[in-house]
Write an enzyme that holds these catalytic residues in place. Sequence first.
Site, PDB file in Angstrom:
ATOM      1  N   LEU A  12       0.364   0.389   2.053  1.00 55.28           N
ATOM      2  CA  LEU A  12      -0.598   1.256   2.732  1.00 55.28           C
ATOM      3  C   LEU A  12      -0.687   2.629   2.070  1.00 55.28           C
ATOM      4  CD1 LEU A  12      -2.473   2.044   5.020  1.00 55.28           C
ATOM      5  CD2 LEU A  12      -0.463   2.432   6.468  1.00 55.28           C
ATOM      6  N   ALA A  59       8.498   3.554   5.186  1.00 58.67           N
ATOM      7  CA  ALA A  59       9.205   2.868   6.278  1.00 58.67           C
ATOM      8  C   ALA A  59      10.159   1.848   5.684  1.00 58.67           C
ATOM      9  CB  ALA A  59       8.206   2.157   7.190  1.00 58.67           C
ATOM     10  N   TYR A  60      11.095   1.413   6.510  1.00 54.85           N
ATOM     11  CA  TYR A  60      11.903   0.228   6.189  1.00 54.85           C
ATOM     12  C   TYR A  60      11.125  -0.926   6.786  1.00 54.85           C
ATOM     13  CZ  TYR A  60      16.010  -2.746   5.630  1.00 54.85           C
ATOM     14  OH  TYR A  60      16.887  -3.740   5.235  1.00 54.85           O
ATOM     15  N   THR A  61      10.520  -1.769   5.935  1.00 54.12           N
ATOM     16  CA  THR A  61       9.567  -2.774   6.438  1.00 54.12           C
ATOM     17  C   THR A  61      10.072  -4.214   6.327  1.00 54.12           C
ATOM     18  OG1 THR A  61       8.491  -2.772   4.274  1.00 54.12           O
ATOM     19  CG2 THR A  61       7.509  -1.372   5.962  1.00 54.12           C
ATOM     20  N   THR A 106       3.772  -0.007  14.485  1.00 55.37           N
ATOM     21  CA  THR A 106       3.561  -1.444  14.301  1.00 55.37           C
ATOM     22  C   THR A 106       3.288  -2.199  15.602  1.00 55.37           C
ATOM     23  OG1 THR A 106       4.738  -3.449  13.622  1.00 55.37           O
ATOM     24  CG2 THR A 106       6.096  -1.657  14.381  1.00 55.37           C
ATOM     25  N   TYR A 113      13.784  -4.092  13.553  1.00 58.37           N
ATOM     26  CA  TYR A 113      12.660  -3.359  12.940  1.00 58.37           C
ATOM     27  C   TYR A 113      11.771  -2.747  14.027  1.00 58.37           C
ATOM     28  CZ  TYR A 113       8.002  -2.799  10.838  1.00 58.37           C
ATOM     29  OH  TYR A 113       6.767  -2.319  10.458  1.00 58.37           O
ATOM     30  N   LYS A 153      11.100   1.233  14.853  1.00 58.87           N
ATOM     31  CA  LYS A 153       9.761   1.832  14.777  1.00 58.87           C
ATOM     32  C   LYS A 153       9.407   2.490  16.116  1.00 58.87           C
ATOM     33  CE  LYS A 153       7.123   1.753  11.887  1.00 58.87           C
ATOM     34  NZ  LYS A 153       6.885   2.700  10.773  1.00 58.87           N
TER      35      LYS A 153
HETATM   36  N1  LIG Z   1       3.077  -4.337   6.113  1.00 56.49           N
HETATM   37  C1  LIG Z   1       2.710  -4.666   7.333  1.00 56.49           C
HETATM   38  O1  LIG Z   1       2.250  -5.797   7.583  1.00 56.49           O
HETATM   39  C2  LIG Z   1       2.809  -3.663   8.452  1.00 56.49           C
HETATM   40  C3  LIG Z   1       2.545  -4.117   9.753  1.00 56.49           C
HETATM   41  C4  LIG Z   1       2.608  -3.186  10.793  1.00 56.49           C
HETATM   42  C5  LIG Z   1       2.932  -1.867  10.554  1.00 56.49           C
HETATM   43  N2  LIG Z   1       3.218  -1.471   9.289  1.00 56.49           N
HETATM   44  C6  LIG Z   1       3.593  -0.077   9.093  1.00 56.49           C
HETATM   45  O2  LIG Z   1       2.727   0.494   8.129  1.00 56.49           O
HETATM   46  C7  LIG Z   1       3.443   1.474   7.373  1.00 56.49           C
HETATM   47  C8  LIG Z   1       3.312   1.179   5.887  1.00 56.49           C
HETATM   48  O3  LIG Z   1       3.865  -0.104   5.647  1.00 56.49           O
HETATM   49  P1  LIG Z   1       3.738  -0.804   4.212  1.00 56.49           P
HETATM   50  O4  LIG Z   1       3.582  -2.258   4.437  1.00 56.49           O
HETATM   51  O5  LIG Z   1       2.762  -0.063   3.385  1.00 56.49           O
HETATM   52  O6  LIG Z   1       5.199  -0.562   3.661  1.00 56.49           O
HETATM   53  P2  LIG Z   1       5.763  -0.848   2.181  1.00 56.49           P
HETATM   54  O7  LIG Z   1       4.717  -1.448   1.314  1.00 56.49           O
HETATM   55  O8  LIG Z   1       7.051  -1.564   2.357  1.00 56.49           O
HETATM   56  O9  LIG Z   1       6.010   0.628   1.641  1.00 56.49           O
HETATM   57  C9  LIG Z   1       7.040   1.391   2.138  1.00 56.49           C
HETATM   58  C10 LIG Z   1       7.113   2.633   1.302  1.00 56.49           C
HETATM   59  O10 LIG Z   1       8.281   3.350   1.705  1.00 56.49           O
HETATM   60  C11 LIG Z   1       9.005   3.689   0.542  1.00 56.49           C
HETATM   61  N3  LIG Z   1      10.429   3.822   0.805  1.00 56.49           N
HETATM   62  C12 LIG Z   1      11.240   2.937   1.425  1.00 56.49           C
HETATM   63  N4  LIG Z   1      12.493   3.415   1.439  1.00 56.49           N
HETATM   64  C13 LIG Z   1      12.467   4.607   0.809  1.00 56.49           C
HETATM   65  C14 LIG Z   1      13.440   5.581   0.504  1.00 56.49           C
HETATM   66  N5  LIG Z   1      14.732   5.428   0.838  1.00 56.49           N
HETATM   67  N6  LIG Z   1      13.056   6.714  -0.132  1.00 56.49           N
HETATM   68  C15 LIG Z   1      11.764   6.885  -0.512  1.00 56.49           C
HETATM   69  N7  LIG Z   1      10.796   6.005  -0.257  1.00 56.49           N
HETATM   70  C16 LIG Z   1      11.149   4.873   0.395  1.00 56.49           C
HETATM   71  C17 LIG Z   1       8.762   2.539  -0.428  1.00 56.49           C
HETATM   72  O11 LIG Z   1       9.113   2.931  -1.724  1.00 56.49           O
HETATM   73  P3  LIG Z   1       9.690   1.841  -2.779  1.00 56.49           P
HETATM   74  O12 LIG Z   1       8.492   1.071  -3.252  1.00 56.49           O
HETATM   75  O13 LIG Z   1      10.299   2.680  -3.829  1.00 56.49           O
HETATM   76  O14 LIG Z   1      10.660   0.983  -2.033  1.00 56.49           O
HETATM   77  C18 LIG Z   1       7.271   2.333  -0.204  1.00 56.49           C
HETATM   78  O15 LIG Z   1       6.519   3.266  -0.940  1.00 56.49           O
HETATM   79  C19 LIG Z   1       4.881   1.441   7.876  1.00 56.49           C
HETATM   80  O16 LIG Z   1       5.046   2.440   8.832  1.00 56.49           O
HETATM   81  C20 LIG Z   1       5.001   0.079   8.539  1.00 56.49           C
HETATM   82  O17 LIG Z   1       5.957   0.087   9.554  1.00 56.49           O
HETATM   83  C21 LIG Z   1       3.168  -2.340   8.229  1.00 56.49           C
END
Ligand SMILES: NC(=O)c1ccc[n+]([C@@H]2O[C@H](COP(=O)([O-])OP(=O)(O)OC[C@H]3O[C@@H](n4cnc5c(N)ncnc54)[C@H](OP(=O)(O)O)[C@@H]3O)[C@@H](O)[C@H]2O)c1
Length: 299
Positions: free
Chosen positions: A17, A68-70, A109, A133, A137
């Site tokens: 995202l 986030a931790y996803t 989420t 998770y 959140k």
């Molecule tokens: N994906 C889904 O289906 C989904 C569904 C519902 C809600 N959401 C919410 O939407 C938001 C975005 O999700 P997303 O799917 O885009 O997540 P994502 O692709 O897993 O990206 C998470 C980001 O956080 C960074 N990150 C994680 N640990 C880190 C650390 N220790 N220090 C610095 N950066 C760190 C990651 O960097 P690295 O690449 O370096 O690890 C990445 O850029 C989150 O709040 C999630 O809870 C997602």
Amino acid sequence: MAAKRKALVLGGVSGLLGQSAADIFQDAGWEVVRIGRRDIDFSAKDASYRLEGLVDSEEPELILNAVAYTKVDAAEEDADLAGVLNRALPATLGRIVKTRPCALVHYSTDFVFNGKKKSPYDVDDKPGPLNVYGKSKLAGEEALRACDLEKCLIIRTAWLFGPGRGNFVLTILNLAKKNKKINVIFDQTGSPTYTLDLAAHTLKLVEAEEYGVFHLVNSGQASWCDLADESIRLSQIECLVNPVRSQEYPQKALRPAYTVLDCARLFRVTGIKPRPWPQALRDYIYTYLAPEMHLGNEG
Ligand SMILES: NC(=O)c1ccc[n+]([C@@H]2O[C@H](COP(=O)([O-])OP(=O)(O)OC[C@H]3O[C@@H](n4cnc5c(N)ncnc54)[C@H](OP(=O)(O)O)[C@@H]3O)[C@@H](O)[C@H]2O)c1
């Protein structure tokens, strides 16, 4: 010439995202500072000190938190790290923006709900997360609410697909290319959502200066099976999707059976009704995956 509005996008370098959000805000004329792990490791002891320093040097008008931790299953055995990223980081952001002229967008989420409802979840429905998770959140949302910020937008979203990083659709298409038949869960239903649509509607909410909790997903609902089926059909791959129950595909974390999100508040406040997920999925596949899969462009 007026100075550009400036946003810090946490997760803007590599997040599914975060990258879409950074691109959409940049295309809309914002100055975007993408913050990745190379800038700040948010699990490190000095992370909040460094974040505060960064905010003071950049003086953004907006911080958008897409870090986030996803990893839903891994979180079951890594609750501490999930807590640091999903609860402590938003709490720190809340503290930082409280005393600065800066708005905050934070994502949450559908997994804050227990999935026992039979109709779409409204923003006022009671949360009841089933897994680590979801609990972490929800704790992040609560930490932000406790800060009582003037300009804080909490956006709950779900089942994301989009360019720039692995996601369910990409995984399914890679499997479908290698197999004649794949097993996919049919007894979990949710709201598939395109990151670029989510980012564009986030921009609208920011520009309208709307705050509070919003649900923001593409319209319609689907099971994982429906989403896999439609992805494979659009990609013209020969592969059968075999529906299986969650029980037949054991995962560490318990998942809610039904988490379709109702975007009524978004519509009431902005007049926005996100388009149906199959339309958004077609855009994603044709724009970002078709060249790689040689769809209809081989003459
Ligand atoms: N994906 C889904 O289906 C989904 C569904 C519902 C809600 N959401 C919410 O939407 C938001 C975005 O999700 P997303 O799917 O885009 O997540 P994502 O692709 O897993 O990206 C998470 C980001 O956080 C960074 N990150 C994680 N640990 C880190 C650390 N220790 N220090 C610095 N950066 C760190 C990651 O960097 P690295 O690449 O370096 O690890 C990445 O850029 C989150 O709040 C999630 O809870 C997602």
